[in-house]
Design an enzyme around this catalytic site. Sequence first.
Site, PDB file in Angstrom:
ATOM      1  N   GLU A   1       0.879  -1.181  -0.149  1.00  9.71           N
ATOM      2  CA  GLU A   1      -0.148  -0.051  -0.200  1.00  9.71           C
ATOM      3  C   GLU A   1       0.839   1.124  -0.043  1.00  9.71           C
ATOM      4  OE1 GLU A   1      -3.098  -0.075  -0.575  1.00  9.71           O
ATOM      5  OE2 GLU A   1      -3.887  -1.961   0.475  1.00  9.71           O
TER       6      GLU A   1
ATOM      7  N   ARG B   1       0.567   3.642  -3.284  1.00  6.47           N
ATOM      8  CA  ARG B   1      -0.058   5.192  -2.879  1.00  6.47           C
ATOM      9  C   ARG B   1       0.886   6.145  -2.681  1.00  6.47           C
ATOM     10  NH1 ARG B   1      -5.758   3.522  -0.293  1.00  6.47           N
ATOM     11  NH2 ARG B   1      -5.690   1.112  -0.382  1.00  6.47           N
TER      12      ARG B   1
ATOM     13  N   ASP C   1      -5.234 -10.021  -8.173  1.00  9.03           N
ATOM     14  CA  ASP C   1      -5.515  -9.177  -9.066  1.00  9.03           C
ATOM     15  C   ASP C   1      -4.040  -8.499  -9.669  1.00  9.03           C
ATOM     16  OD1 ASP C   1      -4.961  -7.879  -6.852  1.00  9.03           O
ATOM     17  OD2 ASP C   1      -6.636  -6.507  -7.021  1.00  9.03           O
TER      18      ASP C   1
ATOM     19  N   GLU D   1     -11.922   0.357 -10.251  1.00 10.65           N
ATOM     20  CA  GLU D   1     -11.405  -0.687 -11.436  1.00 10.65           C
ATOM     21  C   GLU D   1     -12.337  -0.508 -12.554  1.00 10.65           C
ATOM     22  OE1 GLU D   1     -11.791  -1.438  -8.074  1.00 10.65           O
ATOM     23  OE2 GLU D   1      -9.473  -1.723  -7.732  1.00 10.65           O
TER      24      GLU D   1
HETATM   25  C1  DMJ Z   1      -6.442   0.490  -5.201  1.00  7.25           C
HETATM   26  O1  DMJ Z   1      -5.552   0.588  -3.899  1.00  7.25           O
HETATM   27  C2  DMJ Z   1      -5.424  -0.382  -6.126  1.00  7.25           C
HETATM   28  O2  DMJ Z   1      -5.972  -0.373  -7.397  1.00  7.25           O
HETATM   29  C3  DMJ Z   1      -4.973  -1.739  -5.840  1.00  7.25           C
HETATM   30  O3  DMJ Z   1      -4.186  -2.566  -6.765  1.00  7.25           O
HETATM   31  C4  DMJ Z   1      -6.120  -2.477  -5.387  1.00  7.25           C
HETATM   32  N1  DMJ Z   1      -7.358  -1.870  -5.417  1.00  7.25           N
HETATM   33  C5  DMJ Z   1      -7.461  -0.465  -4.744  1.00  7.25           C
HETATM   34  C6  DMJ Z   1      -8.779   0.188  -5.164  1.00  7.25           C
HETATM   35  O4  DMJ Z   1      -9.771  -0.852  -5.297  1.00  7.25           O
END
Ligand code: DMJ
Length: 643
Positions: free
Chosen positions: A221, A225, A365, A531
């Site tokens: 994270e 971010r 994902d 998404e």
């Molecule tokens: C985000 O923090 C990023 O896209 C992450 O890869 C997974 N999903 C969240 C938002 O849904």
Amino acid sequence: MSKSLPYSMKDVHYDNAKFRQRSFFKVITQNMLTSNRKRECVKCTTGKFLTLLMICGLAYLMLTRMSSIHPSTDSTAKNAGDQQGEKLIADGSGRLGRLWRKPPRLPPLLTPDEITSRNRTIHKSGNLNVELDWNARQQRVKEAFIHAWLGYKNYAMGYDELMPLSHRGVDGLGGLGATIIDALDTAMIMGADEVINEAGSWIEKILPERIDGKGQVNLFETTIRIMGGLLSAYHLSGGEQGSNASQNGTKPVVYLENARKLADHLLIAFTSSPSAIPFSDVVLHDRSAHPAPDGLSSTSEVSTLQLEFNYLSSLTGDPKYSLESMKVLEHLKTLPKVEGLVPIYISPHSGEFSGENIRLGSRGDSYYEYLIKVWLQNQGSNLTYLHNMYEESIKGVKHLLVRKSVPNGLVFVGELPYGPQGSFSPKMDHLVCFLPGTLALGATKGITKEKAMRENLLSFEDLENLKLAEDLAMTCVEMYSVTSTGLAPEIAYFNMEGESDSGPGGGNKDSKYAKDIIIKPADHHNLLRPETVESLFFLFRITEDPKYREWGWEIFEAFEKYTKVDSGGYSSLDDVTTVPPQRRDKMETFFLGETLKYLYLLFGDTNVLALDEYVFNSEAHPFPIHGGSRKHRGFQQDKSILS
Ligand code: DMJ
């Protein structure tokens, strides 16, 4: 499907002759006055009779018009018609001219519903009105962003996230002011100068001591971010050109210095691990790394760090960031997989996958996303293995995870919670909706489909992946349409052949897919996730099909209607299936970092942050792609709407 009209709707609104009905009388007189036959005609008896008839008719018209040329004071509808008529009369030459002219016939006034549906046709016609319309919509997204920022600034400045209902802040991500940093490059893209200045000065004054002093943060994270946001802000503010786009504000190098300082703290997660797989958490103030309580790291988390660490290495000239992070992917290459698919857990102690749970939702994902994006970032270098891993994994997805719902055949991606030998689960997280965008990007490598076709660049597989991307994007949008609020749940299940009943739906009985999509009570929430709009953005850029913009606009309107908080900010929802929905009192940082950014870009100039020049990290922070044969134009704001 309605056939497209042979004239634009603009013509219709201006009472174009192609649309106007012509009277029988007019047809005859026009023919007589304009065709060659008129001379022969007056010689014969019938001709003389018709001429006489015409003169009588005209005389009658003059008399009747004399009494009706005064302006009308009737209803708005009538006024609209009369104004048009008046204008034409005024253009005529004198009173006689006025007598000869009849007000043009206007099309009947439209009901609001008809106006909406006609506007949709207008958007598809590619004229100037269309662009004005999308510029206005883009401006609405910018206003939403400012509203979100003001809520955060007024009640939660310096905290990670805003609680918009209780007017407080909360540190859900370790206390590095995550909203400020996640939002900054969106503000730069939108030209929201005040936000840039406020965020920039907070980063300059407060962030360094936070990086040194804060406690436990999650490696993934914090990388996507915070580091991602800082690196992108460095680029967008002109750091690589040695300029400063925000003039007197924070200097770009401040963003780079903070990104580097943070990375130096995070590196311990890689270097202290006994394997190539990093630990999931780092304590910033003592630079120590720790595994998650169950000892395992998420597969998506350890494989979603490389774009950021690579870019930092290229900016600083220090290869250590790239080397440490790329060891993870090199190691993952060697592990056994199921047709390219991987379990969602991995042990940093053994370096082996743990369990058999395979999915493209949470914890799985962005493994698939970064295979192709890291390859795109480094085209020209020797990372073909990543492209191969990506291609193999997508074949695996198509073979093992893609199915169609009943009764209406929505294409979806399910899960294998017990591996390939276990039963298939028709469960799809909203998180999986990143996949359509990634598939489209992987197929054309960021150029338009039209260009890729013209240059013969698409393999059969690319075309197949593009088709799957379009089908899945539609499914993701239907996950929104099927609910009462028009907003998607966190998780949807799909009705499969042989299931007796469709189960609980989303509340919108009018949806064609009300029986195909099942939403369980535990999954009714919406976290303002990006998404689907992310995929709509990629698909619009690549296919140029305006329907993706229309779908994005509908989603934006639903966010506006149900998640906007009057006092500032937007709120996650507890339940998208009831109106009014119960709100959750949390604005996630990715609403500003991703959701609003992708919507803004979706409605804007397609040359801004071109997809063959930039790669977006998993949190929507764009990094330039350097090297290879591409010409890099650098970042240009979308000037059309800046105010
Ligand atoms: C985000 O923090 C990023 O896209 C992450 O890869 C997974 N999903 C969240 C938002 O849904």
